[in-house]
Design an enzyme around this catalytic site. Structure first.
Site, PDB file in Angstrom:
ATOM      1  N   GLY A 111      43.210 -13.224  13.552  1.00  0.00           N
ATOM      2  CA  GLY A 111      43.999 -14.426  13.840  1.00  0.00           C
ATOM      3  C   GLY A 111      43.542 -15.557  12.930  1.00  0.00           C
ATOM      4  O   GLY A 111      43.677 -16.733  13.273  1.00  0.00           O
ATOM      5  N   ARG A 134      48.277 -10.382  10.199  1.00  0.00           N
ATOM      6  CA  ARG A 134      49.296  -9.511   9.612  1.00  0.00           C
ATOM      7  C   ARG A 134      49.870 -10.071   8.309  1.00  0.00           C
ATOM      8  O   ARG A 134      50.306  -9.324   7.445  1.00  0.00           O
ATOM      9  CB  ARG A 134      50.447  -9.289  10.603  1.00  0.00           C
ATOM     10  CG  ARG A 134      50.075  -8.426  11.792  1.00  0.00           C
ATOM     11  CD  ARG A 134      51.146  -8.498  12.839  1.00  0.00           C
ATOM     12  NE  ARG A 134      51.438  -9.891  13.189  1.00  0.00           N
ATOM     13  CZ  ARG A 134      52.335 -10.287  14.061  1.00  0.00           C
ATOM     14  NH1 ARG A 134      53.065  -9.404  14.689  1.00  0.00           N
ATOM     15  NH2 ARG A 134      52.511 -11.557  14.318  1.00  0.00           N
ATOM     16  N   HIS A 152      37.791 -24.353  32.655  1.00  0.00           N
ATOM     17  CA  HIS A 152      37.020 -25.543  32.265  1.00  0.00           C
ATOM     18  C   HIS A 152      36.469 -26.315  33.470  1.00  0.00           C
ATOM     19  O   HIS A 152      35.285 -26.641  33.522  1.00  0.00           O
ATOM     20  CB  HIS A 152      37.896 -26.499  31.447  1.00  0.00           C
ATOM     21  CG  HIS A 152      38.508 -25.875  30.242  1.00  0.00           C
ATOM     22  ND1 HIS A 152      37.809 -25.045  29.391  1.00  0.00           N
ATOM     23  CD2 HIS A 152      39.752 -25.948  29.717  1.00  0.00           C
ATOM     24  CE1 HIS A 152      38.598 -24.647  28.411  1.00  0.00           C
ATOM     25  NE2 HIS A 152      39.783 -25.174  28.589  1.00  0.00           N
ATOM     26  N   LYS A 169      48.505 -33.113  32.527  1.00  0.00           N
ATOM     27  CA  LYS A 169      49.066 -33.401  31.203  1.00  0.00           C
ATOM     28  C   LYS A 169      49.923 -34.657  31.293  1.00  0.00           C
ATOM     29  O   LYS A 169      50.400 -35.018  32.357  1.00  0.00           O
ATOM     30  CB  LYS A 169      49.931 -32.236  30.742  1.00  0.00           C
ATOM     31  CG  LYS A 169      49.119 -31.006  30.394  1.00  0.00           C
ATOM     32  CD  LYS A 169      49.923 -30.025  29.598  1.00  0.00           C
ATOM     33  CE  LYS A 169      49.051 -28.911  29.068  1.00  0.00           C
ATOM     34  NZ  LYS A 169      48.077 -29.355  28.069  1.00  0.00           N
TER      35      LYS A 169
END
Ligand code: NAP
Length: 484
Positions: free
Chosen positions: A17, A51, A240, A331
């Site tokens: 990644g 990839r 978290h 959020k």
């Protein structure tokens, strides 16, 4: 004071990644800073794998751009950046295919530490683990680093642990929670366990309650698809916030060793009582003047996923039986802040005439922004006019005293990656901890699903739903202001 950087041993780090958001925004800029500080040995290699059909020079150009964008001030040091980029290689690999693995093997050296960062979707962890072994690339001393989300419930976390365990021992697996890599989180342990002052007071006799707040101003960003299936409970609380709670609540380990610390954290999770439904508030942000609603952001007009959770929890043990822990995360809140506040009890007796105010000592541990700690103490207001008391924060960040050391605050990711190379698992979650955390959160989420619970709306840019305020008010307490 001169900064002391102790170089780690020579290593080869493969980032699966390596072209992704996390690699470009956090992992590689962090490694560059460690290179620049002299901690990453000049001979060490970093190999990106994904990839995309790139060659090494294309990959280096991509990472140069990422470091310029996300690397902070360090980007101006172009000579060092060139040297760092020379340590990078790239191999095109599909985790599910057989191509590229022998090229990867040829790039990895024999007698150095080998680490494999799985910065890909968890559904690929098993494929990567299997192929690293089938192609004889990993050995019994190799380390793998895995990212959250580590499962979406107990069953999936157990399955993921079992998959990794087929190829790697627990001592080789580093489950990263970057909150644990923050300087202040480690300082919290130093303050607690390295001083005589705090530990005697660290219990229900003296601590009224503890608040843990992680507030973000951002919405779901480009992660709407993932987030809408997850929600704040899975995305933030299970990992978290629970990790922070563990560090505050745990007993002192006999030594500061990886398993000793993690044993104590595990005991805290196991001592957490099931949470009653009326002690949790779920919220979802609504549109405000200049912000879109959660439903618009995730493009799901019927979403009942929570973008906010506030809850009251109890750690049922000798130390904490009468001290509630209030957790809150959301959020699109009014400010970006992560803070733990240990709120001590009132003095029962008021000996200063005319002083009717409630004075409380509060130890506030700020994780972001401006990492630091302060202790609210009560003193006499300066000047004539008798004994009037005021509360002032005593700054415990000690930036002035530590000078360069304090300024050289290492970012959480780079600190944790260096710990992987050193073989130090203290700040990484063990498999049993992750499973215990899911065992505690699963019934809460299942309860919501069974009741078709509808989250309370709150205005984007606010402090969350009113019900979250009530959760505290009912107990005669109040949340600390969310300040950036
Ligand atoms: P991302 O931007 O979507 O990147 C995914 C990476 O995986 C890309 O490099 C992609 O490159 C590669 N990839 C996808 N399928 C692959 C396959 N079959 N074989 C090999 N490589 C493959 O995701 P991300 O944000 O970097 O996140 C990576 C992981 O970290 C995820 O598990 C995420 O949940 C976690 N995480 C991310 C953040 C963050 O801030 N971004 C924070 C916490 C946790 P190709 O398409 O070229 O293959």
């Amino acid at each position: 004071m001169v900064s002391r950087v102790i170089p780690v041993d020579d290593f080869d780090l493969v980032i699966f990644g390596g072209t992704g958001d996390l690699a470009r925004r956090k992992i590689l800029p962090g490694l560059f800073r460690r290179f620049r500080s002299g901690q990453m040995p000049a001979d060490s290699r970093i190999i990106g794998a994904a990839r995309s059909e790139l060659d090494t020079s294309g990959y280096r150009a991509m990472i140069r751009e990422a470091i310029v964008e996300f690397g902070g001030d360090e980007k101006s040091d172009t000579d060092t950046l060139d040297q760092f980029l020379n340590a990078l290689d790239y191999v095109a690999i599909d985790a599910k295919g057989e191509g590229g693995w022998s090229e990867l093997k040829s790039l990895i050296r024999d007698k150095v530490i080998k680490a494999f960062y799985f910065s890909v979707a968890p559904s690929l962890f098993g494929d990567l683990a299997e192929r690293l072994h089938a192609h004889e690339i990993a050995d019994t001393d190799s380390r793998i680093v895995v990212e959250k989300p580590f499962g979406r419930d107990l069953a999936s976390a157990q399955a993921l642990n079992a998959t990794l365990a087929e190829h790697f021992d627990e001592r080789q697996i580093y489950r990263i929670d970057h909150y644990l890599g923050k300087e202040t989180v480690q300082n919290l342990m130093a303050v607690r366990f390295g001083n005589v002052l705090f530990e005697p007071l660290w219990n229900s006799h003296y601590v009224d309650h503890i608040q843990i707040t992680v507030a973000e101003t951002v919405g779901v960003g480009g992660r709407g698809g993932y987030y809408d299936k997850s929600g704040a409970m899975r995305d933030m609380v299970q990992n978290h916030l629970m990790q922070l709670l563990c560090l505050i609540a745990m007993e002192p380990p006999s030594v500061f060793g990886a398993n000793e610390v993690r044993d104590e954290k595990l005991k805290v999770i196991r001592a957490l009582q099931p949470v009653e439904a009326h002690h949790i508030v779920r919220g979802q942000y609504d549109a405000s003047d200049d912000a879109a609603s959660y439903r618009a952001d995730v493009e799901n007009p019927r979403s009942f996923t929570e973008s906010f959770v506030a809850m009251k929890c109890h750690v049922s043990n000798w130390r904490w039986s009468d001290t509630p822990f209030y957790l809150r995360t959301g959020k699109k809140m009014k400010a970006r802040t992560s803070e733990i506040a240990v709120v001590f009890k009132d003095l029962g007796h008021k000996m200063f005439e005319g002083d009717s105010a409630r004075h409380r000592n509060i130890l506030a541990i700020r994780l972001q922004p401006n990492e630091g700690m302060d202790l609210q103490v009560t003193i006499k207001e300066p000047g004539p006019g008798g004994m009037r008391l005021i509360d002032v924060p005593l700054d415990m960040t000690f930036a002035d005293a530590l000078g360069d050391d304090a300024e050289d605050a290492t970012d959480a990711y780079e600190r944790l990656i260096m710990d992987v190379i050193r073989g130090n698992q203290t700040l990484f979650m063990r498999g049993d901890e992750v499973e215990a955390a899911w065992a505690w959160t699963d019934p809460i989420i299942e309860g919501w699903e069974a009741r078709n619970d509808v989250p309370k709306l709150y205005d984007a840019g606010s402090a969350g739903p009113d019900d979250a305020m009530m959760l505290m008010h009912r107990d005669g307490r109040r949340w600390r202001d969310i300040k950036g």
